[in-house]
Scaffold this motif. Structure first.
Motif, short mmCIF file in Angstrom:
data_model
loop_
_atom_site.label_atom_id
_atom_site.label_comp_id
_atom_site.label_asym_id
_atom_site.label_seq_id
_atom_site.Cartn_x
_atom_site.Cartn_y
_atom_site.Cartn_z
N ALA A 291 -6.76 33.56 -35.91
CA ALA A 291 -7.90 34.44 -35.63
C ALA A 291 -7.74 35.79 -36.32
O ALA A 291 -8.70 36.33 -36.88
CB ALA A 291 -8.04 34.64 -34.12
N ASP A 292 -6.52 36.34 -36.31
CA ASP A 292 -6.29 37.62 -36.98
C ASP A 292 -6.43 37.50 -38.48
O ASP A 292 -6.74 38.47 -39.17
CB ASP A 292 -4.89 38.15 -36.64
CG ASP A 292 -4.78 38.65 -35.22
OD1 ASP A 292 -5.83 38.91 -34.62
OD2 ASP A 292 -3.66 38.77 -34.71
N GLY A 293 -6.17 36.31 -39.03
CA GLY A 293 -6.33 36.10 -40.45
C GLY A 293 -7.77 35.96 -40.88
O GLY A 293 -8.10 36.16 -42.05
N LEU A 294 -8.64 35.62 -39.94
CA LEU A 294 -10.07 35.49 -40.23
C LEU A 294 -10.84 36.77 -39.92
O LEU A 294 -11.80 37.11 -40.61
CB LEU A 294 -10.67 34.33 -39.43
CG LEU A 294 -10.26 32.93 -39.87
CD1 LEU A 294 -10.70 31.90 -38.84
CD2 LEU A 294 -10.85 32.60 -41.23
N ALA A 295 -10.43 37.46 -38.87
CA ALA A 295 -11.10 38.71 -38.47
C ALA A 295 -10.01 39.71 -38.13
O ALA A 295 -9.41 39.65 -37.07
CB ALA A 295 -12.01 38.47 -37.26
N GLU A 296 -9.74 40.63 -39.05
CA GLU A 296 -8.62 41.55 -38.89
C GLU A 296 -8.83 42.47 -37.70
O GLU A 296 -9.85 43.15 -37.58
CB GLU A 296 -8.44 42.39 -40.15
CG GLU A 296 -7.24 43.32 -40.08
CD GLU A 296 -7.04 44.08 -41.38
OE1 GLU A 296 -6.24 45.05 -41.36
OE2 GLU A 296 -7.66 43.72 -42.39
N PRO A 297 -7.85 42.50 -36.77
CA PRO A 297 -7.99 43.39 -35.61
C PRO A 297 -7.75 44.83 -35.99
O PRO A 297 -7.08 45.12 -37.00
CB PRO A 297 -6.89 42.88 -34.67
CG PRO A 297 -5.87 42.28 -35.58
CD PRO A 297 -6.63 41.71 -36.75
N PRO A 298 -8.26 45.76 -35.21
CA PRO A 298 -8.01 47.18 -35.49
C PRO A 298 -6.56 47.54 -35.20
O PRO A 298 -5.84 46.79 -34.52
CB PRO A 298 -8.96 47.91 -34.52
CG PRO A 298 -9.19 46.93 -33.41
CD PRO A 298 -9.13 45.57 -34.04
N ASP A 299 -6.12 48.66 -35.71
CA ASP A 299 -4.75 49.13 -35.45
C ASP A 299 -4.52 49.24 -33.95
O ASP A 299 -5.36 49.73 -33.20
CB ASP A 299 -4.51 50.49 -36.10
CG ASP A 299 -4.53 50.41 -37.61
OD1 ASP A 299 -4.35 49.29 -38.14
OD2 ASP A 299 -4.74 51.45 -38.26
#
Length: 405
Positions: A291-299
């Motif tokens: 999921a993080d590779g598809l939609a980068e989470p904020p810092d």
């Protein structure tokens, strides 16, 4: 009622993407639809307007003035009639190029998003839409709640495609999974952990009815833990701090219970649920959720890494990368390599000095994914390292080393 920029304000002339006369026509059409339950003319008017509010991924500043009016008018329509509107709004809220809202419109736009989240969630619960549309609507709901997983709208895997391209949140390198298939019987991975009990929305939220709609048996045997995570997220409410994996469970769960036809919706739900798995970046060798590779989470909202595990038969002692990384703050996946007489982790940390090296297996090369350590009082520690040659890692048959501890 949302505080809105008056339609007779001269400021409308300064905005791109919207004209006051077009706004007046659309608002009248929405009012007619609310009063009569019909009126399809609004769909074309909205299509024309939305195409100018967001052009090629860029949101025009007129959206910040127009959407509070439109959201308030659309929110009173029957839920089943507004699916397309909320999906379009989700795309606008997650577009790549969005300037901050003007200072005098920021409060009204934020209020519009809160109203939109509630109305979109009602539409989701009433939808019965085709699976792919239901997934888009569910992702729009979480986008309107301010969660980064809503950005999957732009990369939602198509059921006809088996490949995924993932971008590493750390170094930005792309990793391609050419065959992302899901076993229709049992899940190929473990369910993510339940969210932190402290992550509860305090101001109230519209997800309670979604929790009631979720059924643990919706996806069949083995998927129940994923549905429990989905239920837990819905009870607590989606917030920006909720782990992306957990929110994906909620999205997939809603597709399973509200998407149509049922069998196709369940297959899509399993595929979405499998995005809670992990991948390793080929470049920096760190491990992230898909999921993080598809939609980068904020810092500050990055999902924790999940290194490969290894076992040892020596007194049940913990071994492998995960145990070695315990207590460390680095998110790096702990792959190991030999540098002269030292064992060095992927992040450059020296983990021990080696006194004797044994030969590695023929044809192997690269790093080592995991280490197993066997030690006894008064004797050198025996360290065995290994990896998967298909991933270009270098297994060690065995080494004698002085213990680091």
């Amino acid at each position: 009622m949302i505080a809105k920029l008056p339609l007779d304000s001269p400021r409308w002339r300064d905005f791109r993407g919207v004209k006051v006369n077009e706004m007046q026509v659309l608002l009248e059409q929405l009012a007619f639809a609310a009063a009569t339950g019909g009126g399809d003319a609004r769909r074309q008017t909205w299509k024309d307007l939305s195409g100018r509010l967001m052009d090629d991924g860029a949101v025009a500043d007129g959206a910040y003035a127009a959407l509070p009016h439109l959201v308030e008018a659309a929110a009173v329509l029957p839920p089943g009639q507004t699916v397309d509107f909320w999906v379009d709004l989700g795309f606008i809220a997650t577009a790549d190029y969005r300037l901050p809202a003007p200072a005098d419109l920021e409060e009204s736009f934020g209020a519009a998003l809160r109203v939109a989240e509630r109305a979109a969630t009602r539409s989701l619960l009433a939808a019965g839409a085709p699976g792919q549309v239901c997934a888009q609507l569910a992702l729009s709901c979480v986008a309107l709640a301010g969660h980064h997983i809503g950005e999957l709208l732009w990369q939602l895997p198509d059921h006809r495609e088996s490949g995924l391209v993932l971008s590493c949140p750390t170094c930005g390198s792309d990793t391609e999974i050419t065959d992302f298939s899901v076993d229709p019987g049992r899940p190929p991975l473990e369910a993510p952990l339940l969210p932190d009990p402290a992550q509860v929305r305090q101001e109230g939220h519209p997800w309670g009815e979604a929790a009631a709609a979720l059924r643990e048996e919706a996806l069949g045997e083995g998927w129940e833990p994923f549905l429990r995570v989905a239920h837990d997220v819905a009870v607590r409410g989606v917030s920006a701090e909720t782990p992306g994996q957990a929110v994906l469970c909620l999205v997939a769960g809603m597709v399973a219970v509200r998407g149509t036809p049922r069998q196709a919706a369940e297959e899509l739900a399993r595929r979405l649920m499998s995005l809670t798995g992990h991948f390793r970046c080929w470049d920096c060798e760190r491990t992230w959720t898909i999921a993080d590779g598809l939609a980068e989470p904020p810092d500050g909202v990055l999902s924790p890494h999940r290194p490969d595990r290894a076992r040892t038969d020596s007194d049940g002692a913990a071994a492998g990368a995960e145990a070695a990384a315990a207590g460390r703050t680095s998110r790096a996946a702990m792959r190991f390599r030999q540098e002269e007489s030292a064992v060095v982790a992927a992040d450059g940390t020296t983990w021990g000095r080696i006194s004797v090296f044994c030969d590695h297996l023929p044809g192997s090369f690269g790093g080592v994914d995991a280490l197993a350590v066997v030690s006894s009082p008064g004797r050198p520690a025996l360290v065995a390292g290994g990896g998967d040659s298909r991933r270009s890692t270098r297994p060690l048959r065995g080494t004698r080393a002085s213990s680091r501890h």
